[in-house]
Scaffold this motif. Sequence first.
Motif, PDB file in Angstrom:
ATOM      1  N   SER A  70       2.306   2.074  -3.480  1.00 20.33           N
ATOM      2  CA  SER A  70       1.354   2.538  -4.500  1.00 20.33           C
ATOM      3  C   SER A  70       1.451   4.045  -4.687  1.00 20.33           C
ATOM      4  CB  SER A  70      -0.073   2.132  -4.126  1.00 20.33           C
ATOM      5  OG  SER A  70      -0.517   2.841  -2.981  1.00 20.33           O
ATOM      6  N   SER A  71       1.606   4.788  -3.611  1.00 17.17           N
ATOM      7  CA  SER A  71       1.715   6.242  -3.784  1.00 17.17           C
ATOM      8  C   SER A  71       3.170   6.693  -3.892  1.00 17.17           C
ATOM      9  CB  SER A  71       1.020   6.982  -2.640  1.00 17.17           C
ATOM     10  OG  SER A  71       1.578   6.638  -1.398  1.00 17.17           O
ATOM     11  N   ALA A 120      -4.081   2.077   1.442  1.00 21.08           N
ATOM     12  CA  ALA A 120      -3.140   2.771   0.555  1.00 21.08           C
ATOM     13  C   ALA A 120      -3.421   4.265   0.521  1.00 21.08           C
ATOM     14  CB  ALA A 120      -3.235   2.178  -0.847  1.00 21.08           C
ATOM     15  N   GLY A 121      -4.693   4.637   0.522  1.00 22.04           N
ATOM     16  CA  GLY A 121      -5.058   6.056   0.455  1.00 22.04           C
ATOM     17  C   GLY A 121      -4.608   6.826   1.687  1.00 22.04           C
ATOM     18  N   PRO A 134       0.814  -1.226   0.000  1.00 23.89           N
ATOM     19  CA  PRO A 134       0.000   0.000   0.000  1.00 23.89           C
ATOM     20  C   PRO A 134       0.848   1.278   0.000  1.00 23.89           C
ATOM     21  CG  PRO A 134      -0.162  -1.134   2.132  1.00 23.89           C
ATOM     22  CD  PRO A 134       0.544  -2.064   1.188  1.00 23.89           C
ATOM     23  N   VAL A 152      -4.072   4.724 -10.015  1.00 23.67           N
ATOM     24  CA  VAL A 152      -3.328   3.735  -9.218  1.00 23.67           C
ATOM     25  C   VAL A 152      -4.192   2.533  -8.863  1.00 23.67           C
ATOM     26  CG1 VAL A 152      -2.020   3.406  -7.082  1.00 23.67           C
ATOM     27  CG2 VAL A 152      -1.843   5.553  -8.290  1.00 23.67           C
ATOM     28  N   GLY A 153      -5.500   2.748  -8.728  1.00 22.64           N
ATOM     29  CA  GLY A 153      -6.406   1.651  -8.393  1.00 22.64           C
ATOM     30  C   GLY A 153      -7.771   1.888  -9.003  1.00 22.64           C
ATOM     31  N   ASP A 170      -5.233   8.553  -7.920  1.00 22.67           N
ATOM     32  CA  ASP A 170      -6.602   8.030  -7.923  1.00 22.67           C
ATOM     33  C   ASP A 170      -6.642   6.539  -7.620  1.00 22.67           C
ATOM     34  OD1 ASP A 170      -9.246   7.536  -8.252  1.00 22.67           O
ATOM     35  OD2 ASP A 170      -9.340   8.065 -10.373  1.00 22.67           O
ATOM     36  N   TYR A 171      -7.278   6.193  -6.481  1.00 27.51           N
ATOM     37  CA  TYR A 171      -7.441   4.783  -6.099  1.00 27.51           C
ATOM     38  C   TYR A 171      -8.780   4.214  -6.544  1.00 27.51           C
ATOM     39  CZ  TYR A 171      -3.259   5.082  -3.317  1.00 27.51           C
ATOM     40  OH  TYR A 171      -1.943   5.210  -2.944  1.00 27.51           O
TER      41      TYR A 171
END
Length: 320
Positions: free
Chosen positions: A118-119, A144-145, A115, A237-238, A208-209
Motif C-alpha cells: 500500500s505504501s 499498513a501505516g 499492507p 490509500v485507505g 493517507d490511510y
Amino acid sequence: MKAAIVRGRGEAPVYGDFAEPVPSAGERLVTVTAAAVSPLVRGRAAGTHYSSSGQFPFVVGVDGVGRLDDGTRVYFALPKAPFGSMAERAVVPSAQCVAVPDDVDDVTAAAIANPGMSSWAAYAERARLQAGETVLVNGATGTAGRLAVQIAKHLGARKVIATGRNAETLRSLPALGADVTIPLVEDADVLEKSFKVQFEQGVDVVIDYLWGRSAERLLAAAARAGTDGAPVRYVEVGSASGPDIALPGAVLRSSAITLMGSGIGSVGVDRLVTAIGGLLRAAAPAGFAIAATAVPLSEVEQAWSRNEGSRRTVFTVGEA
Ligand SMILES: NC(=O)c1ccc[n+]([C@@H]2O[C@H](COP(=O)([O-])OP(=O)(O)OC[C@H]3O[C@@H](n4cnc5c(N)ncnc54)[C@H](OP(=O)(O)O)[C@@H]3O)[C@@H](O)[C@H]2O)c1
C-alpha cells in the motif's frame, strides 16, 4: 480441491470442495501454501470493495504464496475468478507472480505483501518519493501505516511525520522511524494547527490511510501553510475513518496540492506486483516488522470472525 468459499452475498466463507482451476495460455498453476486476511480480502469477501465482482460462489483471498510446477516459490496476486488464493490451488497470469527471496518465510511474505504494497506502490508509483523528502503518514497506527513509516525511511525519506488516534501505538512509532508523532485529537482547530506547523516546515508527500475528517483538516492545513507554489503530493490509500470528504475549491486554488490515489486501478497490476517484489526483497535486510498468526485453512470458519487485534491472520495450506 479444498477451499474457503463464499456462497452468497453477506455470507462468511465456509471450508469445502471447489472445482480445480485449469490454467490457460499465459497463466500458471500455483500450489498455495499461505494466504493472508487483509481489509481488501474482507471487503471482497463481503462484496463491499470497489473491485468486487458480485458473482457467487467464489473462493476468497486475493493473493498469497505458493509453488509453481517447477518448484519456484512465488508470491502471486489476483488469481483468476472465481478462484481465489485461500485454496489448495490457484491460477494466476504469469506476470502476476514474483519470486519470494529465501530470507522471507511463506507466512511473513503472505502477511506483509498487501499492507506493505500500500505504501511502497504509493511512494514509488504515485508520489515518486525522492531521497531527502518529508513524508506525512495519516493513520500510521495500523498494520499498513506502521509499515509505511518504515518503508518511507527505507526509501530515503529524511523526515517522517506519523499521525494516529491510538496513543499507545503512536508512542511506539519513533522506534520504527517516525521523527514526529501527532495524535488525532477530536478538536478540529487543534488538529489543523498541529498539521499546519508541519506543513510550514515542509511536507512533500502525504500518504493517507484514513480520509474523512482528518483528511479535511490536513488538506486545509496544507493549503493555509503552503508557501508560494510549494508542491504537496497527497496520496489517498485507505478510507479507514470515512469514505468521503468535503473539499472546498479554495484549498486547491490556493495551494500546489496534487491529489491522487494508489491501489488496484490507479496502479497497473503488473506495477503493484513489481512493488511487492521490491518490498519482499527489502523486508529481511530492512527488518520490516509484521505480527502474523498462522492458522490452517481448514479452520477458516472459526478464525474468520476472530478479533485479530494488531496481528494478521495467515491461512496455511499443505507444507507452509
Ligand atoms: N490502496 C491500497 O493499495 C491499500 C492496500 C492495503 C490497505 N489499504 C487500506 O488501508 C487502510 C489500512 O489498512 P491496514 O491493513 O493497515 O488495516 P488495519 O491494520 O486494520 O489498520 C486500520 C487502522 O485504521 C485506524 N483507524 C480506523 N478508524 C480510524 C479513525 N476514525 N481515526 C483514526 N484511525 C482509525 C485503526 O486505528 P486504531 O489502531 O486506533 O484502531 C487501525 O490502526 C484500510 O482502509 C485498507 O483498506 C489500501
